[in-house]
Design a protein around this motif. Sequence first.
Motif, short mmCIF file in Angstrom:
data_model
loop_
_atom_site.label_atom_id
_atom_site.label_comp_id
_atom_site.label_asym_id
_atom_site.label_seq_id
_atom_site.Cartn_x
_atom_site.Cartn_y
_atom_site.Cartn_z
N LYS A 89 49.94 42.13 160.61
CA LYS A 89 51.11 41.06 160.74
C LYS A 89 51.16 40.56 162.04
O LYS A 89 51.13 39.66 162.34
CB LYS A 89 52.48 41.90 160.23
CG LYS A 89 53.46 40.94 160.44
CD LYS A 89 54.66 42.08 160.02
CE LYS A 89 55.89 41.10 160.39
NZ LYS A 89 57.24 41.78 160.58
N GLU A 90 50.84 41.56 162.88
CA GLU A 90 50.99 41.22 164.55
C GLU A 90 49.69 40.40 164.90
O GLU A 90 50.06 39.56 165.52
CB GLU A 90 51.04 42.71 165.06
CG GLU A 90 52.19 43.39 165.32
CD GLU A 90 52.45 44.37 164.13
OE1 GLU A 90 51.38 44.15 163.18
OE2 GLU A 90 53.18 44.94 163.90
N LEU B 69 47.92 35.11 166.39
CA LEU B 69 47.06 33.89 166.19
C LEU B 69 47.85 32.57 165.79
O LEU B 69 47.37 31.47 166.17
CB LEU B 69 46.03 34.27 165.19
CG LEU B 69 45.08 35.44 165.44
CD1 LEU B 69 43.98 35.84 164.04
CD2 LEU B 69 43.96 34.80 166.58
N LEU B 70 48.75 32.82 165.18
CA LEU B 70 49.59 31.55 164.75
C LEU B 70 50.21 30.95 166.21
O LEU B 70 50.40 29.87 166.48
CB LEU B 70 50.84 32.06 163.97
CG LEU B 70 51.74 30.91 163.79
CD1 LEU B 70 51.28 29.84 162.89
CD2 LEU B 70 53.04 31.28 162.63
N ILE B 71 50.78 31.95 167.09
CA ILE B 71 51.35 31.37 168.47
C ILE B 71 50.15 31.03 169.17
O ILE B 71 50.46 29.93 169.79
CB ILE B 71 51.87 32.53 169.06
CG1 ILE B 71 53.31 33.11 168.44
CG2 ILE B 71 52.16 32.22 170.53
CD1 ILE B 71 53.58 34.47 168.90
N LYS B 72 48.99 31.30 168.91
CA LYS B 72 48.01 30.70 169.88
C LYS B 72 47.66 29.46 169.26
O LYS B 72 47.20 28.38 170.21
CB LYS B 72 46.74 31.99 169.66
CG LYS B 72 45.34 31.36 170.45
CD LYS B 72 44.21 32.42 170.38
CE LYS B 72 43.13 32.16 170.89
NZ LYS B 72 41.99 33.27 170.74
N ARG B 73 47.50 29.27 168.10
CA ARG B 73 47.07 27.98 167.31
C ARG B 73 48.04 26.83 167.69
O ARG B 73 47.82 25.96 168.08
CB ARG B 73 47.02 28.14 165.99
CG ARG B 73 46.79 26.76 165.09
CD ARG B 73 45.50 26.17 165.05
NE ARG B 73 44.34 27.07 164.98
CZ ARG B 73 43.26 27.31 165.65
NH1 ARG B 73 42.90 26.55 166.71
NH2 ARG B 73 42.40 28.44 165.31
N GLU B 74 49.51 27.25 167.59
CA GLU B 74 50.71 26.37 168.13
C GLU B 74 50.40 26.02 169.52
O GLU B 74 50.60 24.73 169.67
CB GLU B 74 51.89 26.96 167.68
CG GLU B 74 52.32 27.18 166.48
CD GLU B 74 52.23 25.91 165.54
OE1 GLU B 74 52.68 24.68 166.03
OE2 GLU B 74 51.65 25.87 164.41
N GLU C 19 58.75 37.72 170.03
CA GLU C 19 58.58 36.55 170.72
C GLU C 19 57.21 36.86 171.63
O GLU C 19 56.87 37.87 171.85
CB GLU C 19 59.74 36.77 171.94
CG GLU C 19 61.06 36.14 171.25
CD GLU C 19 62.28 35.95 172.08
OE1 GLU C 19 61.84 35.76 173.25
OE2 GLU C 19 63.30 36.27 171.59
N LEU C 20 56.96 35.83 172.45
CA LEU C 20 55.35 35.78 172.88
C LEU C 20 55.74 37.05 174.12
O LEU C 20 54.71 37.74 174.38
CB LEU C 20 55.40 34.51 173.29
CG LEU C 20 53.95 34.28 174.29
CD1 LEU C 20 52.67 34.70 173.34
CD2 LEU C 20 53.69 32.94 174.73
#
Length: 66
Positions: free
Chosen positions: A23-24, A29-34, A2-3
């Motif tokens: 992986k981390e 980066l995926l969380i940041k993009r979303e 989780e964030l």
Amino acid sequence: MELDALCGVLLMAHPHDFVNAAKERDEFLLIKRENKKRLAGIIHELCGIEVSEYSIFDVQIKRLHE
């Protein structure tokens, strides 16, 4: 992850700890993009302005006290 947990890890760690943490890093980066997609959507909804999710956002928030 989780964030909140990810942010906690990032705050405690040194940058060199993440050199091999693909992986981390990818998850971060995926969380940041979303989050950028969400912010671009909010800007469009409230202001009618189209912004790219690939833009650099500088957001400042000031909490006012009465």
